[in-house]
Design a protein around this motif. Sequence first.
Motif, PDB file in Angstrom:
ATOM      1  N   LYS A 226       0.843  -1.192   0.000  1.00 40.68           N
ATOM      2  CA  LYS A 226       0.000   0.000   0.000  1.00 40.68           C
ATOM      3  C   LYS A 226       0.880   1.244   0.000  1.00 40.68           C
ATOM      4  O   LYS A 226       1.777   1.369   0.827  1.00 40.68           O
ATOM      5  CB  LYS A 226      -0.886   0.025   1.242  1.00 40.68           C
ATOM      6  CG  LYS A 226      -2.039  -0.945   1.179  1.00 40.68           C
ATOM      7  CD  LYS A 226      -3.014  -0.604   2.291  1.00 40.68           C
ATOM      8  CE  LYS A 226      -4.204  -1.550   2.281  1.00 40.68           C
ATOM      9  NZ  LYS A 226      -5.151  -1.198   3.339  1.00 40.68           N
ATOM     10  N   VAL A 227       0.606   2.137  -0.939  1.00 36.97           N
ATOM     11  CA  VAL A 227       1.380   3.372  -1.037  1.00 36.97           C
ATOM     12  C   VAL A 227       0.441   4.552  -0.802  1.00 36.97           C
ATOM     13  O   VAL A 227      -0.605   4.640  -1.444  1.00 36.97           O
ATOM     14  CB  VAL A 227       2.052   3.495  -2.417  1.00 36.97           C
ATOM     15  CG1 VAL A 227       2.978   4.698  -2.449  1.00 36.97           C
ATOM     16  CG2 VAL A 227       2.804   2.220  -2.764  1.00 36.97           C
ATOM     17  N   GLY A 228       0.800   5.406   0.127  1.00 32.63           N
ATOM     18  CA  GLY A 228      -0.058   6.538   0.453  1.00 32.63           C
ATOM     19  C   GLY A 228       0.557   7.857   0.022  1.00 32.63           C
ATOM     20  O   GLY A 228       1.784   7.996  -0.039  1.00 32.63           O
ATOM     21  N   PHE A 229      -0.283   8.825  -0.302  1.00 28.38           N
ATOM     22  CA  PHE A 229       0.184  10.157  -0.706  1.00 28.38           C
ATOM     23  C   PHE A 229      -0.576  11.227   0.074  1.00 28.38           C
ATOM     24  O   PHE A 229      -1.779  11.123   0.240  1.00 28.38           O
ATOM     25  CB  PHE A 229      -0.054  10.394  -2.202  1.00 28.38           C
ATOM     26  CG  PHE A 229       0.815   9.560  -3.097  1.00 28.38           C
ATOM     27  CD1 PHE A 229       0.473   8.252  -3.370  1.00 28.38           C
ATOM     28  CD2 PHE A 229       1.968  10.080  -3.646  1.00 28.38           C
ATOM     29  CE1 PHE A 229       1.279   7.474  -4.190  1.00 28.38           C
ATOM     30  CE2 PHE A 229       2.772   9.311  -4.465  1.00 28.38           C
ATOM     31  CZ  PHE A 229       2.437   7.997  -4.732  1.00 28.38           C
ATOM     32  N   ILE A 230       0.140  12.234   0.523  1.00 24.93           N
ATOM     33  CA  ILE A 230      -0.481  13.386   1.175  1.00 24.93           C
ATOM     34  C   ILE A 230      -0.215  14.604   0.304  1.00 24.93           C
ATOM     35  O   ILE A 230       0.941  14.925   0.010  1.00 24.93           O
ATOM     36  CB  ILE A 230       0.139  13.632   2.570  1.00 24.93           C
ATOM     37  CG1 ILE A 230      -0.006  12.405   3.453  1.00 24.93           C
ATOM     38  CG2 ILE A 230      -0.468  14.861   3.219  1.00 24.93           C
ATOM     39  CD1 ILE A 230      -1.303  12.284   4.174  1.00 24.93           C
ATOM     40  N   TYR A 231      -1.290  15.252  -0.139  1.00 26.36           N
ATOM     41  CA  TYR A 231      -1.136  16.448  -0.982  1.00 26.36           C
ATOM     42  C   TYR A 231      -1.551  17.688  -0.217  1.00 26.36           C
ATOM     43  O   TYR A 231      -2.516  17.680   0.533  1.00 26.36           O
ATOM     44  CB  TYR A 231      -2.014  16.354  -2.233  1.00 26.36           C
ATOM     45  CG  TYR A 231      -1.777  15.138  -3.092  1.00 26.36           C
ATOM     46  CD1 TYR A 231      -0.491  14.700  -3.377  1.00 26.36           C
ATOM     47  CD2 TYR A 231      -2.847  14.429  -3.609  1.00 26.36           C
ATOM     48  CE1 TYR A 231      -0.281  13.586  -4.166  1.00 26.36           C
ATOM     49  CE2 TYR A 231      -2.644  13.310  -4.410  1.00 26.36           C
ATOM     50  CZ  TYR A 231      -1.351  12.891  -4.681  1.00 26.36           C
ATOM     51  OH  TYR A 231      -1.163  11.794  -5.453  1.00 26.36           O
ATOM     52  N   VAL A 232      -0.864  18.772  -0.484  1.00 25.30           N
ATOM     53  CA  VAL A 232      -1.205  20.025   0.202  1.00 25.30           C
ATOM     54  C   VAL A 232      -2.340  20.748  -0.509  1.00 25.30           C
ATOM     55  O   VAL A 232      -3.144  21.431   0.097  1.00 25.30           O
ATOM     56  CB  VAL A 232       0.042  20.920   0.351  1.00 25.30           C
ATOM     57  CG1 VAL A 232       0.518  21.407  -1.015  1.00 25.30           C
ATOM     58  CG2 VAL A 232      -0.213  22.087   1.277  1.00 25.30           C
ATOM     59  N   GLY A 233      -2.445  20.571  -1.816  1.00 23.46           N
ATOM     60  CA  GLY A 233      -3.497  21.255  -2.574  1.00 23.46           C
ATOM     61  C   GLY A 233      -4.522  20.274  -3.093  1.00 23.46           C
ATOM     62  O   GLY A 233      -4.414  19.070  -2.852  1.00 23.46           O
ATOM     63  N   PRO A 234      -5.500  20.781  -3.830  1.00 21.79           N
ATOM     64  CA  PRO A 234      -6.414  19.857  -4.501  1.00 21.79           C
ATOM     65  C   PRO A 234      -5.687  19.209  -5.665  1.00 21.79           C
ATOM     66  O   PRO A 234      -4.833  19.843  -6.282  1.00 21.79           O
ATOM     67  CB  PRO A 234      -7.547  20.763  -4.991  1.00 21.79           C
ATOM     68  CG  PRO A 234      -6.956  22.126  -5.083  1.00 21.79           C
ATOM     69  CD  PRO A 234      -5.834  22.192  -4.088  1.00 21.79           C
TER      70      PRO A 234
END
Lengths: 355, 306, 361
Positions: free
Chosen positions: A27-35
Amino acid sequence: MKKILGFAAAIALSLAIVPASAADKLKVGFIYVGPVGDHGWSYQHDQGRKAIEEKFGDQIETTYVEKVAEGPDAERAIERLARKGSKLIFTTSFGFMEPTLKVAKRFPDVKFEHATGYKRSDNVSTYSSRFYEGRYIIGQIAAKQSKSGVAGYIGSFPIPEVVRGINAFMLGAQSVNPDFKLKVVWVNSWFDPGKEADAAKVLIGQGADIITQHTDSTAPLQIAQEQGVHGFGQASNMYAFAEKAQLTAIIDDWASYYVNRTQAVLDGTWKSEDTWGGLNEKMVVMADYTNLPDDVKKMAEETEAKITSGDLHPFQGPITKQDGSVAVKEGETVAVGDLLGMNWYVQGVDDQLPQ
Amino acid sequence: MDATQAVILTIITASTPLLLAAIGELVTERSGVLNLGVEGMMVMGAVCGFAAAYTTGNPYIGILAGVLGGVALSFFFAILTQTLATNQVATGLALTLLGLGLSGLIGESFVGLPGVKLQQLSIPFLSTIPFIGPILFGQDILVYTSIALIFGTTYVLFKTRIGLIIRSVGDNHNSAHALGYNVIAVRYACIMFGGACSGLSGAYLSLAYTPQWIENMTAGRGWVALALVVFSTWLPKRLAIGAYLFGAVWIMGLYVQALGFGIPSQFLSSLPYVVTIIALVIISGNKTLTRVNTPACIGQTFVPDR
Amino acid sequence: MKLVLEKRSEHSEFMTLMSPLLAIALTVLTGAIIFAVQGLNPFEALYVYFIEPLTSMWSLEEVFVKAAPLILIGAGLSVCYMANVWNIGAEGQLTMGAIVGSIVPIVFTSWQSPLALVAMITLGALGGALYAAIPAFLKNRFNANEILTSLMMVYIAQLFLDWVVRGPWKDPKGFNFPQSIAFEGWQLLPTLGDGRVHIGIILAVIVVAILTVLMSRTLKGFEILVIGNSPRAGRFAGFSRKKVVWFCLLLSGGLAGIAGIGEVAGPSGQLQPTISPGYGFTAIIVAFLGRLNPIGVLFAGVMLAITYIGGEAAQIDLGVSDKTAQVFQGILLFFILACDTLILYRIKMLGSTKQQSVAAE
C-alpha cells in the motif's frame, strides 16, 4: 456528461480499491497540500501516483488525501495512512516535515518520503528537484525574446527554492543580455488566480514583455496571451491554456522517482537518502519549445543538453550579489548549503528580498 | 498601450466584481434585510457560470447560469429568514459556508480546465479613440452592466413607486405592513435581486477575470462587497466610488511592489483590508452621513400578525 | 393551503432540547441522500462519518484534540452572540493569540519552568483579547460594524503571521524556510497519556463550567441576556450596551487566543504560516449548534470534531471529497436555524389565505 461519467468511474475505482485489501499488496499513500485539480504542484504529484499504479498494477494499491493543511492536521492524516496499512508514504509539501518525522518515529516499519525538506531519519527520505536548472534556460530564452529587456516575475513566497529560481533565471538572462532587468511581485500565495492575473497585468503595464511565475495557476499565462506577450508554464505543461503565449514550461516529473522508490520497497532495498534530481535525472523536464524562432530554440536545446550532461552549472562563478559583494569566484560554483538556504539576490534583480 | 491606461484597465477589472455584488446587496439592505451570504452566492455564481459556459461553449449562457446559481442560493436564504423568521446574521453565515462547500463539490470535475473567455464588446469607432477609447468603450458586457446597474438602481430606488415601497419596507416594516404592503414579498424579491447580482459577480470572476474554475476563487471579495455597502451609506453612486477606490488600492499594492521599494509584500497585501476598516470607521462615525440613509429596520425579523 | 408562523405565548422548552437533535437528524438524512446520489452505500458512508471515529482509542483522542479549540472559541462566541455582538473574526484572534503567546518560546527559549507555560497561555489570551479590542473600540467609538471589521482583521492577522515566520522569527537553522524553532519542554502543553491529547481539552471544560455559572448565576450574565434581547429594556435597567460589547469581545477574543497558543504549543509544536484549519469559523457553527449555551457548546464541539475526523476517514476509505464535509456543516447550520424557529413559533396550516392576501395587497 463525460465528466460526470469520469467522476462516477473515479468513485467506483476508489471503492474497488478499498475492500480489496489483499494482504500481500504494497500500500502506497500520498499526502497532498493542494487539490489534485490545481494543475500545478499537487496535480503533478498525483500524475506520479498514477504512473506507479500503471507500472506496478496489481502489486500495489494507492490512496491519497488531498488538501491537507500544513499544520496540526497533517500529522493525523499521515498517521491515518500508516494505520490503514500504507508501507510507503509520500508527503509532498515542505510543511509536512515535522509531522512526517513524528509519525515516522511511531511507525518504524513504514517508509516515508518527504518532498523538499531537509530533515531525515532511518525511515524518512527526502527528495526534491533542481527546478533552477530549467529556470536558467527560460532566463536565456526571455533575454533573447524580450524587446523591452524587462521581464516580470510573479513569486509566491520568498523561500529559498523560489529565490534560487529567480537568481537562476537572472543568471541565464544575463548570459545573453548583461543589462537585462527583472521586476518581482510577491503574491503571498501558491495559488490565487485573481491576484496572479492582477500581478501579471501590473508587470506588463510596467514594461515587462515576458512573464514568468513561481505560482501554480495558469492565470498569468492567460493574461500574457491576452495582452500579446509571452510567458512560461510552471509545474505542468500549460500549453492548452495559452497556445500563443507559452514558450516552454518547466515540468515537475515525479514519475520516475516514485517508480524507483516503490521498486526499492518491493525489492527490500529501500534506504533513507536524499535525492536532489534535475534535468539529468528527468525529475525536471522542459516542455516543447514553442512560439520561438529556430535560433533561440536551438540555443535553448543546447543549454538544456549542457546542463543535463553537467558541462554547465547555472550557479557557476563569477556571481555578484545584489549588494555588489562577490558570491562565488570564477571557476567555483555556489556551495550546496548556500543553494539550499539561498536568501540573497544576484545583481540586477529589481527587488529587495524580505529578510 | 501606455502604463497609466494599463493600470486603469486593471483597476476596472478588479473593481467590477465588487461593484456587481455590492449593488445587489445594497438593494437587499434597502429593504431591511442583511444578507451576509454574498460570498457564498458569488462563488455559486462562479461555478455555475463556468460549468454552463464550458459545457455549451457560450459565455452568455454562462452568465445566465451564474445568475441562476446566485438566485437559487438567495431563495434558500429568503425562505429561512422571511418565511421561517430565522436570524439573518446566522443564516447569512450558513449560506456562505454552504455556498463554498457546494460549489467545490459541483466544480470538482471542472478544475484545471481552460474556460471560455467573455469577449470585449468594443463599440465601433468610439473604442479607437486614443487613451479613453479602450477604457470607456472597449469593455465586456458585465462591466457595462455594472455601470447600468448603478444608474438603474439609483433611478428605481429614488424616482419610482417601487423604490419608495422598498425603502419604506426597509425603514419601518410595521407601518409599511399597516399601509397594506406585503413586506415579506418585497423582501423576497430584493433578496433574490441581491442573489442575481452576486451570481453575476461570480460569473464575472470565472468568465472574464480569470476564465477558469478554482475552489474558493472569490477569495473574500464577497465580504469586501458587504463593507462597500456600508461605505456607500446605501447610495449606489457612492458605492461605485468606493468599489473603484478599493480596486485602486488593491492594484497599487502590486504596482508598488513591482517598482521594487522593498516593503514587505505582506504589508502591501493587507493594505486593502486596512483601508476598508478605516473607510468603515470614517463613514460609520459620521452621523450625518449615515443616519439619513441607513435602513432603520436592517437585520430585524418581521413576522406579520394576522 | 399555506404555512404560517404563529408566535408561541412562551418558549417551548421541549423544542429547545429537540431542535438541535431534529437538525442533526435532518442533516444525516440529507447526507444519506447526497451519498446515494454519488453512488455510495449511504449506511456505510454514514457509519464512516459519524460512528467510526468513536470506535478506536486513537481516533477518539483525535476527536478531543480537534474539539478543544472548537469548544474554547465556540463558548466565547456563544456569549457574544447572546448579547447580539457579532464577532466573526475569531480566526484572527486565534492567530494573534498564537503569535503573542509564542514570544515566550521564541524570545525566552531558555526559560524552562511551569511558569513559562502559564506565561504563554496568559500572553495568548492577552493577544487574542487585545486584537478583539480593536473591533470593540471601533464599534463603541465610531459605530463601525463589528462583523466587517473583525473579519477584515482576520486577513490582516494571517498576513502578519506570514511575515513573522518568514522574517524575524524564522528558525535560524531552518534554511530560511518559513517556520519558527521547535518548542521544547515546559514550552509545550503537557499531553494526557502518550498520545496527542493535551491539556487544552481540560481548559475547555473549565471554561465551559465558568461561563455556565457566569451566564446563569451572575448579574453580568443577566446583563448580557437583557442587552441581547432588547437594548432598550437594558438601557431602562441601567445596563450599558457599550460595556457589554467590550466584555463580550474581550472574552471571546481571549478564549480564541488561548485556542491559538494551544494549537501552536500543542499539536504543532512550532509557529508556521498556517496554524488553524479554520477553527475560528467552524466555531460559529459550534456556538449555534450548542444553542448559544456553554454546555451545549461542549457537545457541539465534540460533534463537529467527529464530522471532521469522519470526513478525513471518508476521504481515504470511500474516496469522498473533503468538500462533502463542508457541505454537511453548512446544511447542519441551516437546519439548526430552521428548527430553532419551532422554539418561538408554531407552524400552522391555513386552509385559505384569501383574507390575508387581500390584506396584504
